[in-house]
Design a protein around this motif. Structure first.
Motif, PDB file in Angstrom:
ATOM      1  N   LEU A   1       0.851  -1.195   0.000  1.00  0.00           N
ATOM      2  CA  LEU A   1       0.000   0.000   0.000  1.00  0.00           C
ATOM      3  C   LEU A   1       0.886   1.243   0.000  1.00  0.00           C
ATOM      4  CD1 LEU A   1      -2.795  -1.081   2.513  1.00  0.00           C
ATOM      5  CD2 LEU A   1      -2.810  -1.175   0.012  1.00  0.00           C
TER       6      LEU A   1
ATOM      7  N   GLN B   1       2.045   4.413   1.417  1.00  0.00           N
ATOM      8  CA  GLN B   1       1.939   4.952   2.777  1.00  0.00           C
ATOM      9  C   GLN B   1       1.540   6.418   2.833  1.00  0.00           C
ATOM     10  OE1 GLN B   1       2.030   2.978   5.460  1.00  0.00           O
ATOM     11  NE2 GLN B   1       2.282   1.311   3.995  1.00  0.00           N
ATOM     12  N   THR B   2       1.780   7.157   1.757  1.00  0.00           N
ATOM     13  CA  THR B   2       1.477   8.595   1.804  1.00  0.00           C
ATOM     14  C   THR B   2       0.045   8.894   1.349  1.00  0.00           C
ATOM     15  OG1 THR B   2       2.340   8.833  -0.414  1.00  0.00           O
ATOM     16  CG2 THR B   2       3.863   9.277   1.390  1.00  0.00           C
TER      17      THR B   2
ATOM     18  N   THR C   1      -4.268   8.238   1.139  1.00  0.00           N
ATOM     19  CA  THR C   1      -5.436   7.745   1.866  1.00  0.00           C
ATOM     20  C   THR C   1      -6.010   6.526   1.132  1.00  0.00           C
ATOM     21  OG1 THR C   1      -6.892   9.146   0.572  1.00  0.00           O
ATOM     22  CG2 THR C   1      -6.074  10.068   2.653  1.00  0.00           C
TER      23      THR C   1
ATOM     24  N   HIS D   1      -6.032   5.463  -2.890  1.00  0.00           N
ATOM     25  CA  HIS D   1      -5.688   4.133  -3.419  1.00  0.00           C
ATOM     26  C   HIS D   1      -6.738   3.679  -4.435  1.00  0.00           C
ATOM     27  CE1 HIS D   1      -2.838   3.748  -0.078  1.00  0.00           C
ATOM     28  NE2 HIS D   1      -2.322   2.729  -0.721  1.00  0.00           N
TER      29      HIS D   1
ATOM     30  N   HIS E   1      -5.121   6.541   6.338  1.00  0.00           N
ATOM     31  CA  HIS E   1      -3.902   6.120   5.652  1.00  0.00           C
ATOM     32  C   HIS E   1      -3.634   4.648   6.003  1.00  0.00           C
ATOM     33  CE1 HIS E   1      -3.356  10.453   5.157  1.00  0.00           C
ATOM     34  NE2 HIS E   1      -2.541  10.142   4.170  1.00  0.00           N
ATOM     35  N   PRO E   2      -2.803   3.961   5.239  1.00  0.00           N
ATOM     36  CA  PRO E   2      -2.585   2.526   5.489  1.00  0.00           C
ATOM     37  C   PRO E   2      -2.064   2.218   6.888  1.00  0.00           C
ATOM     38  CG  PRO E   2      -1.692   3.128   3.369  1.00  0.00           C
ATOM     39  CD  PRO E   2      -2.117   4.405   4.028  1.00  0.00           C
ATOM     40  N   HIS E   3      -1.278   3.163   7.437  1.00  0.00           N
ATOM     41  CA  HIS E   3      -0.711   2.916   8.763  1.00  0.00           C
ATOM     42  C   HIS E   3      -1.842   2.725   9.778  1.00  0.00           C
ATOM     43  CE1 HIS E   3       2.120   3.102  12.042  1.00  0.00           C
ATOM     44  NE2 HIS E   3       1.340   3.980  12.637  1.00  0.00           N
TER      45      HIS E   3
ATOM     46  N   ALA F   1      -6.329  -3.887   5.240  1.00  0.00           N
ATOM     47  CA  ALA F   1      -5.287  -3.593   4.253  1.00  0.00           C
ATOM     48  C   ALA F   1      -5.485  -4.444   2.991  1.00  0.00           C
ATOM     49  CB  ALA F   1      -3.910  -3.847   4.854  1.00  0.00           C
TER      50      ALA F   1
ATOM     51  N   CYS G   1       5.949  -1.185  -4.336  1.00  0.00           N
ATOM     52  CA  CYS G   1       4.907  -0.165  -4.526  1.00  0.00           C
ATOM     53  C   CYS G   1       4.966   0.401  -5.949  1.00  0.00           C
ATOM     54  CB  CYS G   1       5.071   0.974  -3.520  1.00  0.00           C
ATOM     55  SG  CYS G   1       4.631   0.505  -1.857  1.00  0.00           S
TER      56      CYS G   1
ATOM     57  N   GLU H   1       7.117   8.676  -0.951  1.00  0.00           N
ATOM     58  CA  GLU H   1       7.535   7.745   0.106  1.00  0.00           C
ATOM     59  C   GLU H   1       8.912   8.141   0.663  1.00  0.00           C
ATOM     60  OE1 GLU H   1       6.254   4.348   0.946  1.00  0.00           O
ATOM     61  OE2 GLU H   1       4.381   4.623  -0.162  1.00  0.00           O
TER      62      GLU H   1
ATOM     63  N   LEU I   1       0.897  14.121   5.826  1.00  0.00           N
ATOM     64  CA  LEU I   1       1.172  13.176   4.744  1.00  0.00           C
ATOM     65  C   LEU I   1       0.678  13.787   3.438  1.00  0.00           C
ATOM     66  CD1 LEU I   1       0.005  10.041   6.662  1.00  0.00           C
ATOM     67  CD2 LEU I   1       2.327  10.567   5.999  1.00  0.00           C
TER      68      LEU I   1
END
Lengths: 213, 277
Positions: free
Chosen positions: A83, A85-86, A88, A92, A127-129, A136, B171, B193, B273
């Protein structure tokens, strides 16, 4: 349909020679094999991420061996989900459509549709985190489906999930496959998982693909 | 005989952990104290009057301005080169990669004076002289930026290489299957990233550029109100025995470095982010 004809794939020093494999259109196929047998390499070759040295890969009748990954009409979910990470969850689901410069309304419509199908409406602005394994996996699946591919390539999609989530995501995969009429090629080393999900099971053993069922 | 045969071993009595943590605390604490002691010594050697006098001096104000501008330009130039170079080395295999990797480390290991000398000689070669017909470089402001860039960029490249090495290429591969070409996958996925590494590389390049002296002395000279940056001022003030002014300028440099490093860390930690789409 996915068809590999006498395909030789090279990934660094690793070589898969003369592979033949046919997955009928609209069916759910599972490719099994021991760790290191080359299952992921084969799946990545179908996606265009590994170089095909010889042979032909056909997807829905058309030869794609020399096409770039984005030109193959496939959706891909890697084992680690990868995914972004930056971004939402909404970003995605929109990613493939934004790349295709789809109108905003169409992007929003598709995001809502996918979020509903996958049950992730409440996650759209996250976000993925911090997402659970099952969440996920749903996001990764939604991202792969957003451009309405005909073919879905899944690398061990249930491997890092607990038993309940495995059953849940397995049922979701089947539902999505049937709803969209997708041809699915899934890689796993779990026999029970393969028997639960698959119309066809293939074994990759000693560099050869054999049809089990 | 099975592995389970034989009597169980008696429970182990573990030694306490405090000596280990005490060792860590003492060693790191000594170094931190060493740095603080140097700063405190500088502070004790000057007074607000010296600092104000230094700030009022036109030469020192010029040096501050030139330092800030040249360091910022050097940082931008360094990132412009470091990001693609780090990405290329991290993601691709090509003939001569090891050699290229080794060459990129040369500015880090070379003595600063040698870098200055090499730059000076480079700009005395026929291509260098031809370029200087168009833009005067040696002993002019461009030479300051070039001297700072020669060293700072190597640190930025190394930082970006490590950053991209730590980001899984998976990714980007997924982005390719979603319709991206390589460039789109880089701009939309890999670079966002790498944002923290980018910030670290920028901070490092800026800080290195601020402290650069050797190459500037040889390549740009130490001409007041022309190629004078803050380290040059310290050198010039020391050479005429004005230690109070040299210390005052040193404190200005320390303050500037502290402000930039703190802001970069705060920004790096709190940065929202990025919304790439």
């Amino acid at each position: 349909m996915i068809a590999l004809e006498h395909v030789t794939i090279q990934a660094g020093d690793f070589l898969l020679r003369n592979i033949d494999l046919t997955v009928p259109a609209g069916s759910y196929a599972v490719l099994m094999g021991r760790t290191g047998a080359g299952k992921t390499t084969l799946l990545e070759a179908v996606c265009g991420l590994k170089r095909v040295v010889r042979g032909t890969i056909r997807l829905n009748g058309g030869e794609v061996s020399r096409l770039r990954p984005g030109e193959r009409g496939i959706g891909y979910v890697p084992q680690d989900r990868a995914l972004f990470q930056t971004m939402t969850v909404r970003a995605h689901l929109a990613f493939a459509l934004v790349i295709r410069k789809a109108p905003r309304e169409e992007v929003a419509r598709r995001v809502t549709e996918l979020a509903g199908l996958l049950g992730i409406e409440h996650l759209l602005d996250r976000h993925p985190h911090g997402l659970s394994g099952g969440e996920a996996q749903r996001v990764a699946l939604g991202r792969a489906l957003s451009a309405r591919p005909n073919i879905l390539c899944l690398d061990e999609p249930l491997s890092a999930l607990d038993e309940n989530t495995k059953t849940e995501i397995g049922a979701l995969l089947r539902k999505v496959q049937q709803a969209a009429g997708l041809t699915v090629l899934q890689v796993t080393h779990n026999q029970a998982e393969a028997e639960n999900l698959a119309d066809h099971i293939f074994q990759l053993h000693n560099g050869r693909v054999e049809r089990q069922t | 005989m099975t592995a389970e045969a034989g009597p169980p071993l008696p429970p182990l009595r573990c030694r306490p952990d405090w000596p280990f943590f005490a060792g860590l605390a003492v060693l790191s604490g000594v170094y931190v104290l060493f740095i603080v002691a140097m700063l405190a010594a500088d502070l004790s050697f000057t007074s607000p009057r010296h600092l104000l006098r230094a700030l009022a001096s036109p030469e020192i104000r010029y040096a501050i301005k030139l330092s800030l501008i040249s360091c910022s330009l050097t940082t931008l130039l360094s990132l412009w080169i470091a990001v693609p170079t780090g990405y290329l080395l991290s993601r691709h295999r090509f003939p001569g990669k090891r050699l290229m990797d080794a060459i990129l480390d040369i500015p880090i290991v070379l003595p600063p004076l040698v870098i200055g000398l090499s730059l000076l000689i480079l700009f005395q070669t026929p291509p260098g002289r031809a370029l200087q017909q168009l833009v005067p470089v040696t002993y002019a402001i461009p030479s300051v930026i070039l001297a700072q860039f020669a060293v700072a960029c190597a640190f930025a490249v190394r930082t970006m290489l490590v950053t991209f090495d730590q980001i899984s290429p998976r990714c980007e591969q997924v982005a390719l299957t979603l319709g991206c070409n390589r460039s789109q996958a880089f701009w939309r996925v890999a670079l966002p990233e790498a944002r923290r590494g980018l910030l670290t590389a920028a901070t490092l390049a800026w800080a290195r550029a601020l402290g650069e002296f050797g190459p500037i002395l040889v390549f740009s000279g130490a001409t007041r109100m022309r190629t004078e940056v803050l380290p040059t001022t310290v050198f010039l003030e020391l050479s005429v025995g004005n230690i109070e002014a040299a210390v005052a300028v040193s404190l200005i440099m320390i303050a500037a470095a502290l402000i930039v490093l703190t802001l970069a860390r705060l920004f790096g930690l709190r940065a929202p982010l990025e919304r790439v789409l």
